[in-house]
Design an enzyme around this catalytic site. Sequence first.
Site, PDB file in Angstrom:
ATOM      1  N   THR A 160       0.991  -1.251   0.029  1.00  0.00           N
ATOM      2  CA  THR A 160       0.016  -0.147  -0.009  1.00  0.00           C
ATOM      3  C   THR A 160       0.969   1.180  -0.093  1.00  0.00           C
ATOM      4  O   THR A 160       0.641   2.244  -0.684  1.00  0.00           O
ATOM      5  CB  THR A 160      -0.801  -0.030   1.299  1.00  0.00           C
ATOM      6  N   GLU A 164       0.919   4.216  -2.851  1.00  0.00           N
ATOM      7  CA  GLU A 164       0.648   5.603  -2.477  1.00  0.00           C
ATOM      8  C   GLU A 164       1.858   6.511  -2.812  1.00  0.00           C
ATOM      9  O   GLU A 164       1.825   7.428  -3.343  1.00  0.00           O
ATOM     10  CB  GLU A 164       0.451   5.554  -1.002  1.00  0.00           C
ATOM     11  N   HIS A 173      -3.228   5.522 -11.496  1.00  0.00           N
ATOM     12  CA  HIS A 173      -3.490   4.058 -11.461  1.00  0.00           C
ATOM     13  C   HIS A 173      -3.406   3.605 -13.068  1.00  0.00           C
ATOM     14  O   HIS A 173      -3.581   4.518 -13.746  1.00  0.00           O
ATOM     15  CB  HIS A 173      -5.025   3.934 -10.970  1.00  0.00           C
ATOM     16  N   THR A 192       2.675   0.650 -20.140  1.00  0.00           N
ATOM     17  CA  THR A 192       1.389  -0.120 -19.375  1.00  0.00           C
ATOM     18  C   THR A 192       0.461  -0.295 -20.544  1.00  0.00           C
ATOM     19  O   THR A 192       0.088   0.835 -21.005  1.00  0.00           O
ATOM     20  CB  THR A 192       1.170   0.777 -18.222  1.00  0.00           C
TER      21      THR A 192
HETATM   22  N1  ARG Z   1      -6.915   1.937  -2.898  1.00  0.00           N
HETATM   23  C1  ARG Z   1      -5.758   2.633  -2.540  1.00  0.00           C
HETATM   24  C2  ARG Z   1      -5.586   3.788  -3.448  1.00  0.00           C
HETATM   25  O1  ARG Z   1      -6.196   4.016  -4.440  1.00  0.00           O
HETATM   26  C3  ARG Z   1      -4.423   1.602  -2.396  1.00  0.00           C
HETATM   27  C4  ARG Z   1      -4.748   0.212  -2.952  1.00  0.00           C
HETATM   28  C5  ARG Z   1      -3.555  -0.381  -2.557  1.00  0.00           C
HETATM   29  N2  ARG Z   1      -3.408  -1.893  -2.844  1.00  0.00           N
HETATM   30  C6  ARG Z   1      -2.524  -2.675  -2.233  1.00  0.00           C
HETATM   31  N3  ARG Z   1      -2.855  -4.030  -2.619  1.00  0.00           N
HETATM   32  N4  ARG Z   1      -1.927  -2.593  -1.326  1.00  0.00           N
HETATM   33  O2  ARG Z   1      -4.736   4.614  -3.292  1.00  0.00           O
HETATM   34 ZN    ZN Z   2      -4.157   4.553  -5.791  1.00  0.00          ZN
HETATM   35 CA    CA Z   3      -0.634   3.155 -20.227  1.00  0.00          CA
END
Ligand code: ARG
Ligand code: ZN
Ligand code: CA
Length: 255
Positions: A160, A164, A173, A192
């Site tokens: 995570t 971040e 993303h 990607t």
């Molecule tokens: N949902 C969060 C974001 O969009 C973090 C997702 C992290 N995923 C993980 N497998 N640790 O920032």
């Molecule tokens: Zn994210």
């Molecule tokens: Ca791309």
Amino acid sequence: LDTPVTISVVVHVLYNQAEENISDEQIFSQIEVLNKDFRSRNDDKSNVPEVWTGLVADANIEFRLAMVDPSGNTATGITRTETAVTGFGTDNAMKASATGGIDPWPTDRILNIWVCNLGESLLGYAQFPGGPPETDGVVIDYRAFGITGTARAPFNLGRTTTHEIGHYLNLSHIFGDGRGSSCADTDYVDDTPNQLGPNYQKPSFPSVSCNNAPHGDMFMNYMDYVDDDTMCMFTEGQAARMNATIFGPRASLFQ
Ligand code: ARG
Ligand code: ZN
Ligand code: CA
């Protein structure tokens, strides 16, 4: 980047319950994960499908806990603050003492990471470059931080924070910002593949969406939403975007 750069980090631990006051060891375990993931030294990169092994990137970014506090005194790079707040949310309250949190150390020089209780469904969030200095940094739930102590499966491998910090260094993303609404959404990175929306848990390869057959979505990328044990790479294009951020809007971190 030809040679690695080092980002100074402060970890602000906020706790209402004793178990939220995570150990130094748990914090060190997270820093170690970052130093593997952003240097492509993570063992699980062997899980990258052969078709993409040539894209796996060493971003040349390293992390260490700040050794000097804002007053110029020797520091551990860790603060610990008891709070009356039992659960924080997406409103940045943890980033100010006036709202039950703690003010950041100078955000132009130091990456601030707040670790606190974000409830059962929010793992973390980040501020992109160019935002207000007083809320700059990343926030991580205490159950999704590091690889020991209170870290809880399936988010117990420190990914995570890797994800971040990707946002903090200007990565979107991999599915773009539309979250499943359009194949045309972009992450502004060429290597990607376009994909329709987030992948969750542990997909198997190939996982095809949009027109990205035969290899499909690069769901094992840190900037997707899969489980920690399923994400294991940044691409060369993502590393270039982060490196551009380091020479651009985040250059002050290295003065
Ligand atoms: N949902 C969060 C974001 O969009 C973090 C997702 C992290 N995923 C993980 N497998 N640790 O920032
Ligand atoms: Zn994210
Ligand atoms: Ca791309």
